[in-house]
Design a protein around this motif. Structure first.
Motif, PDB file in Angstrom:
ATOM      1  N   VAL A 155      -1.477  -3.945  11.709  1.00 37.60           N
ATOM      2  CA  VAL A 155      -0.253  -4.188  10.927  1.00 37.60           C
ATOM      3  C   VAL A 155       0.366  -2.854  10.485  1.00 37.60           C
ATOM      4  O   VAL A 155       0.522  -2.602   9.308  1.00 37.60           O
ATOM      5  N   GLN A 156       0.731  -2.041  11.447  1.00 29.12           N
ATOM      6  CA  GLN A 156       1.257  -0.708  11.114  1.00 29.12           C
ATOM      7  C   GLN A 156       2.524  -0.764  10.260  1.00 29.12           C
ATOM      8  O   GLN A 156       2.758   0.113   9.440  1.00 29.12           O
ATOM      9  N   ASN A 157       3.322  -1.821  10.408  1.00 29.07           N
ATOM     10  CA  ASN A 157       4.616  -1.824   9.727  1.00 29.07           C
ATOM     11  C   ASN A 157       4.631  -2.572   8.400  1.00 29.07           C
ATOM     12  O   ASN A 157       5.600  -2.489   7.658  1.00 29.07           O
ATOM     13  N   GLU A 158       3.546  -3.293   8.115  1.00 28.92           N
ATOM     14  CA  GLU A 158       3.538  -4.022   6.857  1.00 28.92           C
ATOM     15  C   GLU A 158       3.067  -3.146   5.718  1.00 28.92           C
ATOM     16  O   GLU A 158       2.185  -2.307   5.889  1.00 28.92           O
ATOM     17  N   LYS A 159       3.655  -3.339   4.535  1.00 31.83           N
ATOM     18  CA  LYS A 159       3.308  -2.539   3.369  1.00 31.83           C
ATOM     19  C   LYS A 159       1.998  -3.047   2.781  1.00 31.83           C
ATOM     20  O   LYS A 159       1.775  -4.244   2.696  1.00 31.83           O
ATOM     21  N   MET A 160       1.149  -2.110   2.413  1.00 27.36           N
ATOM     22  CA  MET A 160      -0.101  -2.481   1.759  1.00 27.36           C
ATOM     23  C   MET A 160      -0.237  -1.655   0.494  1.00 27.36           C
ATOM     24  O   MET A 160       0.065  -0.471   0.498  1.00 27.36           O
ATOM     25  N   VAL A 161      -0.673  -2.281  -0.581  1.00 25.25           N
ATOM     26  CA  VAL A 161      -0.805  -1.555  -1.845  1.00 25.25           C
ATOM     27  C   VAL A 161      -2.262  -1.551  -2.295  1.00 25.25           C
ATOM     28  O   VAL A 161      -3.026  -2.475  -2.014  1.00 25.25           O
ATOM     29  N   TYR A 162      -2.618  -0.457  -2.982  1.00 26.82           N
ATOM     30  CA  TYR A 162      -3.945  -0.364  -3.596  1.00 26.82           C
ATOM     31  C   TYR A 162      -3.732  -0.385  -5.096  1.00 26.82           C
ATOM     32  O   TYR A 162      -2.939   0.395  -5.632  1.00 26.82           O
ATOM     33  N   GLU A 163      -4.432  -1.271  -5.774  1.00 27.73           N
ATOM     34  CA  GLU A 163      -4.327  -1.314  -7.238  1.00 27.73           C
ATOM     35  C   GLU A 163      -5.726  -1.337  -7.835  1.00 27.73           C
ATOM     36  O   GLU A 163      -6.649  -1.924  -7.259  1.00 27.73           O
ATOM     37  N   SER A 164      -5.873  -0.678  -8.981  1.00 26.83           N
ATOM     38  CA  SER A 164      -7.178  -0.675  -9.640  1.00 26.83           C
ATOM     39  C   SER A 164      -7.388  -2.030 -10.306  1.00 26.83           C
ATOM     40  O   SER A 164      -6.426  -2.686 -10.712  1.00 26.83           O
ATOM     41  N   HIS A 165      -8.643  -2.460 -10.430  1.00 28.08           N
ATOM     42  CA  HIS A 165      -8.925  -3.746 -11.069  1.00 28.08           C
ATOM     43  C   HIS A 165      -8.484  -3.738 -12.531  1.00 28.08           C
ATOM     44  O   HIS A 165      -8.075  -4.766 -13.063  1.00 28.08           O
ATOM     45  N   VAL A 166      -8.564  -2.578 -13.178  1.00 29.16           N
ATOM     46  CA  VAL A 166      -8.107  -2.484 -14.570  1.00 29.16           C
ATOM     47  C   VAL A 166      -6.630  -2.861 -14.641  1.00 29.16           C
ATOM     48  O   VAL A 166      -6.219  -3.650 -15.495  1.00 29.16           O
TER      49      VAL A 166
END
Ligand code: M7G
Length: 182
Positions: A155-166
């Motif tokens: 999925v090269q074109n889809e946006k992915m986000v990283y969020e902290s559990h806090v």
């Protein structure tokens, strides 16, 4: 002779029945060989066959699929948002590839990966990989894991986000601060 995995993994199933979140999540089975993984995986429903308000959680044995677990509390998740799963085989394929990548430990930073979750919701499907260190200083490892996830999913074109559990746990409404994006 069965083929051993690097780690032992546990499948947990969430099904919304009670109002108390923790009461809805149950340990199903553990495995530490390739053969036992397939036996379990092929026996249970695919995500596209599950009802909404259910989750599959695969975590390293001994780590609970909860923010509160000591191995998760300083961590976060790479999150991919997909369409609703019902009758959507693409989501089954994505989920299978994610699980194979984490139990096969194809990541250079596999020791940071605690587990993976698929949330089946009528509003859309979430696939997440949970890692144990969401600190800014760990950004290069987090980004390397994110790039590999995209490669695994194609999925090269889809946006992915990283969020902290806090941040996830403290979010107001549907707004969450995104620590990293790819
Ligand atoms: P979700 O099921 O991850 O996503 O979180 P959804 O909003 O798309 O259904 C729903 C709610 O479940 C959260 O707002 C929390 O109340 C609860 N919840 C989810 N997780 C992952 C946890 C957790 O790790 N610990 C606790 N205490 N509650 C959680």
């Amino acid at each position: 002779v069965k083929h051993p995995l690097e780690n032992k993994w546990t499948l947990w199933f969430y099904e919304q029945k009670s109002k108390v979140w923790e009461e809805n999540i149950h340990e199903v089975a553990s495995f530490d060989t390739v053969e036992d993984f397939w036996c379990l995986f092929n026996h249970i429903k695919r995500p596209s066959q599950l009802s909404y308000q259910c989750d599959y959680n695969y975590f390293k044995n001994g780590i609970k699929p909860m923010w509160e677990d000591g191995k998760n509390s300083a961590g976060g998740r790479w999150l991919l948002q997909l369409p609703p799963a019902k009758n959507n085989q693409h989501i089954d394929e994505c989920w299978k590839n994610i699980i194979l990548s984490i139990i096969g430990e194809i990541y250079d930073q596999s020791s940071e990966i605690n587990g993976a979750i698929v949330n089946l919701r009528s509003k859309g499907t979430k696939i997440a990989v949970w890692t144990n260190n969401a600190s800014k200083e760990n950004g290069s490892n987090i980004m390397a894991i994110g790039r590999k996830i995209k490669e695994v999913l194609g999925v090269q074109n889809e946006k992915m986000v990283y969020e902290s559990h806090v941040d996830t746990a403290n979010k107001q409404g549907s707004f969450t601060k995104h620590a990293f994006m790819i």
